[in-house]
Enzyme design. Structure first.
Site, mmCIF file in Angstrom:
data_model
loop_
_atom_site.group_PDB
_atom_site.id
_atom_site.type_symbol
_atom_site.label_atom_id
_atom_site.label_comp_id
_atom_site.label_asym_id
_atom_site.label_seq_id
_atom_site.Cartn_x
_atom_site.Cartn_y
_atom_site.Cartn_z
ATOM 1 N N CYS A 163 65.801 53.867 49.682
ATOM 2 C CA CYS A 163 65.542 55.231 50.141
ATOM 3 C C CYS A 163 64.079 55.488 50.449
ATOM 4 O O CYS A 163 63.729 55.789 51.581
ATOM 5 C CB CYS A 163 66.052 56.219 49.108
ATOM 6 S SG CYS A 163 67.841 56.261 49.091
ATOM 7 N N VAL B 207 76.371 55.864 48.294
ATOM 8 C CA VAL B 207 76.452 57.328 48.428
ATOM 9 C C VAL B 207 77.915 57.768 48.635
ATOM 10 O O VAL B 207 78.392 58.714 48.010
ATOM 11 C CB VAL B 207 75.566 57.823 49.603
ATOM 12 C CG1 VAL B 207 75.791 59.300 49.870
ATOM 13 C CG2 VAL B 207 74.102 57.561 49.304
ATOM 14 N N LYS C 277 54.327 57.633 37.410
ATOM 15 C CA LYS C 277 54.193 56.378 36.674
ATOM 16 C C LYS C 277 53.562 55.325 37.584
ATOM 17 O O LYS C 277 54.110 54.973 38.623
ATOM 18 C CB LYS C 277 55.593 55.943 36.211
ATOM 19 C CG LYS C 277 55.600 54.872 35.202
ATOM 20 C CD LYS C 277 56.077 55.391 33.836
ATOM 21 C CE LYS C 277 56.018 54.318 32.769
ATOM 22 N NZ LYS C 277 54.684 53.957 32.307
ATOM 23 N N ALA C 278 52.404 54.847 37.137
ATOM 24 C CA ALA C 278 51.696 53.846 37.946
ATOM 25 C C ALA C 278 52.284 52.463 37.691
ATOM 26 O O ALA C 278 52.873 52.208 36.656
ATOM 27 C CB ALA C 278 50.219 53.856 37.576
ATOM 28 N N LYS D 22 62.255 53.512 53.374
ATOM 29 C CA LYS D 22 62.806 53.799 54.703
ATOM 30 C C LYS D 22 62.656 55.283 55.054
ATOM 31 O O LYS D 22 62.370 55.624 56.200
ATOM 32 C CB LYS D 22 64.253 53.299 54.767
ATOM 33 C CG LYS D 22 65.342 54.325 54.878
ATOM 34 C CD LYS D 22 66.706 53.682 54.961
ATOM 35 C CE LYS D 22 67.759 54.477 54.227
ATOM 36 N NZ LYS D 22 68.208 55.699 54.802
HETATM 37 C C1 UDX Z 1 65.494 58.252 45.505
HETATM 38 C C2 UDX Z 1 65.407 59.754 45.196
HETATM 39 O O1 UDX Z 1 64.868 59.957 43.888
HETATM 40 C C3 UDX Z 1 66.763 60.415 45.335
HETATM 41 O O2 UDX Z 1 66.652 61.799 45.126
HETATM 42 C C4 UDX Z 1 67.238 60.121 46.758
HETATM 43 O O3 UDX Z 1 68.356 60.785 47.104
HETATM 44 C C5 UDX Z 1 67.370 58.631 46.954
HETATM 45 O O4 UDX Z 1 66.086 58.057 46.779
HETATM 46 P P1 UDX Z 1 66.237 56.059 44.199
HETATM 47 O O5 UDX Z 1 65.897 55.305 45.443
HETATM 48 O O6 UDX Z 1 67.501 55.762 43.498
HETATM 49 O O7 UDX Z 1 66.277 57.626 44.495
HETATM 50 O O8 UDX Z 1 65.042 55.767 43.188
HETATM 51 P P2 UDX Z 1 63.993 56.613 42.319
HETATM 52 O O9 UDX Z 1 64.459 56.774 40.934
HETATM 53 O O10 UDX Z 1 63.604 57.837 43.030
HETATM 54 O O11 UDX Z 1 62.775 55.563 42.297
HETATM 55 C C6 UDX Z 1 62.236 55.035 43.512
HETATM 56 C C7 UDX Z 1 61.210 53.961 43.239
HETATM 57 O O12 UDX Z 1 60.006 54.522 42.755
HETATM 58 C C8 UDX Z 1 61.587 52.889 42.232
HETATM 59 O O13 UDX Z 1 61.189 51.637 42.752
HETATM 60 C C9 UDX Z 1 60.792 53.243 41.003
HETATM 61 O O14 UDX Z 1 60.516 52.119 40.201
HETATM 62 C C10 UDX Z 1 59.544 53.812 41.619
HETATM 63 N N1 UDX Z 1 58.832 54.774 40.764
HETATM 64 C C11 UDX Z 1 59.458 55.934 40.381
HETATM 65 C C12 UDX Z 1 57.510 54.533 40.407
HETATM 66 O O15 UDX Z 1 56.920 53.509 40.757
HETATM 67 N N2 UDX Z 1 56.868 55.473 39.652
HETATM 68 C C13 UDX Z 1 57.456 56.625 39.260
HETATM 69 O O16 UDX Z 1 56.795 57.425 38.585
HETATM 70 C C14 UDX Z 1 58.804 56.861 39.624
#
Ligand code: UDX
Length: 449
Positions: free
Chosen positions: A279, A11, A270-271, A282
């Site tokens: 993020c 960040v 997305k399943a 936690k």
């Molecule tokens: C997240 C938030 O999106 C962002 O706004 C915040 O500030 C930080 O946390 P990030 O941790 O980078 O960002 O990942 P993100 O793209 O949000 O995906 C999180 C997790 O969810 C991933 O493991 C992803 O594979 C999973 N996911 C995401 C799914 O299983 N299904 C989905 O439809 C979308």
């Protein structure tokens, strides 16, 4: 404006680099002097799309510098972004000791008034405590500190794009002058007065991010409320997938149709293997903990967390069912990072899957475009391959754990000839079941017939 950034993690570096690229003068500091030495030598300690390019150009323009001397960074700036880690404690509560350490350092080292901006994700009411701490630790009553909360909404892998093209910029303040300073800091972004490193100056048209001024408590809550809602959405889609499996429906069809309703929206439905990363898991835990601490039972969020944890078990159940005996089987794990376009493996579902496979005696061959070095430090006993086809060679099963583009493009006809058995257990629903079966594969995924 002269800015400093405390904490050169993901960040902090993205914030520092993007604000420098937008024209500000930025000094970055970190207690990890090796990290600072690496940055000073032109290195980039994390993989993030476009980051090394903008750090390089900001440095060449003399807009960004790094120092291990925190006091120097604090004195050099008018506004200080706190971007330090707030990891979960054993009980799920956020550990704010690094924020406290920053407060102590800022109070001790400041030579004039400072705007102190929380960028790290923190539970609501941290701003109030930070204001109190700065006053308590300060040695000079003449030096005034103003505190603001400016949560980040940066997704790993698209963080630079998210910074330059935000949906919203939230600034939580108690003092209107702090809001004005933050508006000034973000003016180049809001008015699009920058050369976009992502689109090379030809950004697609779209609404400009709005700057929302709120109280500090609201700003802090917005971050946790947003991330927790997205986590909830993913778990919801995962339960729908389980239902689809029992009923004989297709989760992709269901969520696609759901998402066309603008009140629902198609993203984060997305399943698959569920959410990981540093993020969501936690933030969800911290939000549940915060709610409980003020007497609010956040049952729906607890359920979302439980559903997410159960994804790993559901996936390994599929593996066991398909392989019958796991012991001694050679498996190719495609994807280690918690999601695509990052080398981050923190709370990555793939690692949980690997832990179970190893416990059952499988021979694991792993591949990932970016996350191999980090995973090697955790699991030195795996066989690693840069080339997915090398990982797939002689494999009894291919296990897809991360949605990398490179895996979407795998030539399964070619891979099938290399594998010992044509079996794919897809934890991210990347392929069409019909096409895989047409190629002679036994194909398992989540929520699709
Ligand atoms: C997240 C938030 O999106 C962002 O706004 C915040 O500030 C930080 O946390 P990030 O941790 O980078 O960002 O990942 P993100 O793209 O949000 O995906 C999180 C997790 O969810 C991933 O493991 C992803 O594979 C999973 N996911 C995401 C799914 O299983 N299904 C989905 O439809 C979308």
């Amino acid at each position: 404006m002269r800015l400093s950034v405390i904490g050169c993690g993901y960040v902090g570096l993205v914030t520092g680099a993007c604000l420098a690229e937008a024209g500000h003068q930025v000094v970055c500091t970190d207690i990890d002097s090796e990290r600072i030495a690496k940055l000073n030598a032109g290195g980039v300690p994390i993989y993030e799309l476009h980051l090394s390019q903008i750090l390089k150009s900001a440095r060449a323009a003399g807009k960004i510098s790094y120092t291990a001397n925190g006091g120097e960074a604090i004195r050099a700036s008018d506004a200080i972004f706190i971007c330090v880690g707030t990891p979960p404690k054993e009980n799920g509560e956020a550990d704010l000791s690094a924020i406290d350490h920053c407060a102590r350092q800022i109070a001790a080292e400041a030579n004039g008034p400072k705007l102190v901006i929380e960028k790290s994700t923190v539970p609501a009411r941290t701003g109030i405590e930070l204001t109190r701490a700065l006053a308590a630790y300060g040695r000079n009553d003449q030096i005034k500190f103003r505190v603001a909360s400016n949560p980040e909404f940066l997704r790993e892998g698209t963080a630079v794009e998210d910074f330059f093209h935000p949906d919203r910029i939230v600034v939580g303040v108690e003092d209107p002058s702090a809001a004005e300073d933050l508006r000034e800091i973000y003016r180049p972004i809001i008015e699009r007065r920058f050369t976009c490193p992502v689109h090379n100056g030809t950004c697609p048209p779209g609404p400009r991010g709005e700057l929302l001024v709120t109280t500090i408590n609201s700003a802090e809550l917005i971050k946790h409320a947003s991330n927790s809602f997205l986590a909830l959405k993913i778990s919801y889609a995962n339960v729908i997938a389980d239902l689809c499996e029992r009923i004989g429906a297709d989760v992709e069809e269901v969520t696609r149709a759901m998402g066309l309703d603008p009140r629902i929206g198609g993203q984060f439905l997305k399943a698959g293997l569920g959410f990981g990363g540093f993020c969501f898991p936690k933030d969800v835990q911290a939000f549940i903990h915060l709610a409980a601490s003020v007497g609010v039972d956040f049952d729906i969020l607890k359920a979302a967390e439980r559903v997410n944890k159960e994804r790993i078990g559901r996936y390994t159940e599929k593996i066991r069912k398909a392989l019958w005996v796991v012991k001694g089987k050679r498996v190719a794990v495609l994807g280690l990072a918690f999601k695509a376009n990052t080398d981050d493996i923190r709370f990555a579902p793939a690692l949980e899957v690997i832990r179970e496979l190893l416990a059952e005696g499988a021979e694991v061959h792993a591949t990932d475009p970016e996350a191999i070095p980090r995973t090697q430090a955790v699991f030195p006993q795996l066989h690693y391959h840069d080339d997915p086809y090398a990982a797939l060679k002689h494999a009894d099963a291919a296990l897809v754990c991360t949605e990398w583009d490179a895996f979407k493009k795998i030539d399964w006809e070619r891979a099938g000839k290399l594998m010992a058995r044509k079996l794919v257990i897809d934890g991210r629903n990347l392929y069409s079941p019909e096409s895989m079966r047409a190629l002679g594969f036994q194909y398992h995924c989540f929520g699709r017939p």
